[in-house]
Scaffold this active site. Structure first.
Site, PDB file in Angstrom:
ATOM      1  CE  LYS A   2      -0.333  -0.908   4.981  1.00  0.00           C
ATOM      2  NZ  LYS A   2      -0.653  -1.039   5.895  1.00  0.00           N
ATOM      3  CE1 TYR A  51      10.307  31.468   5.302  1.00  0.00           C
ATOM      4  CE2 TYR A  51      10.943  29.682   4.972  1.00  0.00           C
ATOM      5  CZ  TYR A  51      10.535  30.964   4.634  1.00  0.00           C
ATOM      6  OH  TYR A  51      10.333  30.928   3.517  1.00  0.00           O
TER       7      TYR A  51
HETATM    8  C1  PLP Z   1      -0.062  -2.253   6.608  1.00  0.00           C
HETATM    9  C2  PLP Z   1      -0.677  -3.447   7.043  1.00  0.00           C
HETATM   10  C3  PLP Z   1       0.246  -4.595   7.757  1.00  0.00           C
HETATM   11  C4  PLP Z   1       1.410  -4.962   7.669  1.00  0.00           C
HETATM   12  O1  PLP Z   1       1.720  -4.127   9.018  1.00  0.00           O
HETATM   13  P1  PLP Z   1       3.957  -3.155   8.321  1.00  0.00           P
HETATM   14  O2  PLP Z   1       3.692  -3.107  10.071  1.00  0.00           O
HETATM   15  O3  PLP Z   1       3.961  -2.450   7.859  1.00  0.00           O
HETATM   16  O4  PLP Z   1       4.379  -4.856   8.669  1.00  0.00           O
HETATM   17  C5  PLP Z   1      -0.555  -5.657   7.989  1.00  0.00           C
HETATM   18  N1  PLP Z   1      -1.895  -5.718   7.933  1.00  0.00           N
HETATM   19  C6  PLP Z   1      -2.628  -4.972   7.845  1.00  0.00           C
HETATM   20  C7  PLP Z   1      -4.328  -5.052   7.938  1.00  0.00           C
HETATM   21  C8  PLP Z   1      -2.262  -3.486   7.452  1.00  0.00           C
HETATM   22  O5  PLP Z   1      -2.803  -2.217   7.256  1.00  0.00           O
END
Ligand code: PLP
Length: 395
Positions: free
Chosen positions: A40, A286
């Site tokens: 993702k 800044y």
């Molecule tokens: C993002 C996600 C993962 C992966 O988690 P990590 O901590 O990056 O290994 C697993 N399951 C779900 C449902 C997620 O949304």
């Protein structure tokens, strides 16, 4: 005449290290476990296209994304494996998910109804996975109210032993291909993580037992994120999982406290674009939050928060230059960051600064930089902006 523009800053990604991290995940999860690689958010910011190119040659079961758009992108890249959409989708997104052959994860009866309607319109039986909320609280059917929602799930699904309304031949409907929950504290210190994992499994176990009759024959349970996988199964487990969902560890982020380090995958570099000698009292950035004590030398780097360098590193982080630490001085701007190079007088425009990664004998790890910025590796990676080219190294 060359029209090449030397890049100002970029992200290097080591695919071979990523694959070794995947191997470590596979070893921890066990040989027969189904691997759902979480890709993702543009592959945790690393670029989903090159990522998919290397993962497609690996024996994975499927991929996990957060949205229908992300799932469709994988299909456009030629992915034929199962693609699970983990976040609940906005009402109206179901038809596109069905058309792209994506597997939605459903969290409530209304979502299941909408998916069943989309499946009937398409005249196909689609697969969904059921999420159970055992304490994460952001998605999933609550374990505690199963008596209330189970009858609706039975009515709205097909392909199980129990009679259901949508089960007529050719009518289309939803079959349950999987069941899962998400650990909320698998990354905590070992004892607390273990206790929370076991508590969530104890909440899931009776739900799984009650739903068994509604699941398709090939349905499987998946529970673990990276941290859950590396904690490993223990005798205290009350639910056996047949699939796991690794993410951050593949991409070089630590999965949690007291867990083994991944191989670093990501290096972030920026060019020096200006060096200056400044007198005592000179101010930087800044708000002029930094003032030179005596005569100093400063280097301006071609990277800022507009590239994803957290502004929280202002006056606190440092970068590597010629194998030495150069502290960030003043506030980070959108496009540039200034570091103190008083001790590194040979620095010139065009030199390379390393924000994350190795330079000579020194290394600034992704997690150390994230900690300095008051955040986590996930946010650093997914915050890298499109202005930074992702350069996937051959080895
Ligand atoms: C993002 C996600 C993962 C992966 O988690 P990590 O901590 O990056 O290994 C697993 N399951 C779900 C449902 C997620 O949304």
């Amino acid at each position: 005449m060359s029209t090449e523009i030397p890049p100002r800053a970029w992200v290097e990604v080591r695919g071979s290290a990523l694959l070794r991290n995947l191997e470590a995940v596979r070893a921890a999860a066990g040989p027969s476990i189904r691997l759902i690689a979480m890709v993702k958010a543009n592959g945790y910011g690393l670029g989903v296209e090159p990522l998919i190119r290397i993962l497609e040659t690996e024996p994975l079961w499927g991929y996990g994304v957060a949205s229908v758009e992300e799932g469709r992108e994988l299909r456009e890249l030629g992915v034929r494996r199962p693609v699970l959409v983990f976040s609940p989708v906005p009402p109206g997104a179901e038809a596109a998910a069905v058309a792209a052959g994506l597997t939605l994860c459903v969290s409530d009866a209304e979502a299941l109804e909408r998916l069943a309607a989309a499946a009937r319109s398409a005249g196909t039986v689609v697969t969904a996975h059921l999420e159970i909320d055992t304490g994460m609280g952001r998605a999933g059917f609550p374990d505690g109210t199963i008596d209330r929602w189970r009858p609706r799930v039975a009515e709205l699904t097909v392909g199980s032993g129990e009679a259901s309304q949508g089960s007529e031949e050719g009518a289309g409907g939803v079959r349950l291909g999987g069941l899962f929950t998400h650990y909320h504290s698998a990354d905590a210190v070992a004892g607390a993580a273990r206790a929370s994992i076991e508590a969530q499994q104890r909440r899931l176990a009776p739900v799984l037992a009650s739903l068994e009759g509604l699941l398709s024959a090939d349905a499987f349970v998946h529970l673990s994120n990276s941290a859950g996988i590396l904690r490993g199964p223990r005798s205290g487990s009350s639910v056996a999982e047949a699939g796991v969902r690794p993410g951050i560890f593949l991409y070089g982020g630590r999965a949690g406290e007291t867990l083994p380090d991944p191989e670093p995958v990501v290096t972030i570099r920026a060019r020096v674009i200006r060096v200056a000698r400044v007198p005592a009292g000179a101010t930087q950035g800044y708000g002029s939050t930094y003032r030179a004590d005596g005569e100093e030398r400063w280097a301006t780097l071609a990277i800022g928060y507009g590239d994803g360098l957290p502004r929280a590193l202002s006056n606190r982080g440092s970068v590597l230059l010629h194998g030495h630490e150069a502290p960030i001085v003043g506030r980070i701007s959108m496009d540039v960051t200034v570091v103190d190079i008083t001790g590194l007088p040979s620095t010139r425009p065009g030199d390379l600064a390393t924000i994350v990664g190795r330079d000579g004998d020194r290394e600034r790890t992704l997690d150390a930089v994230a900690r300095e910025a008051g955040t986590i590796s996930y946010e650093i990676l997914t915050g890298l902006s499109r202005r930074l080219p992702r350069v996937w190294l051959p080895d």
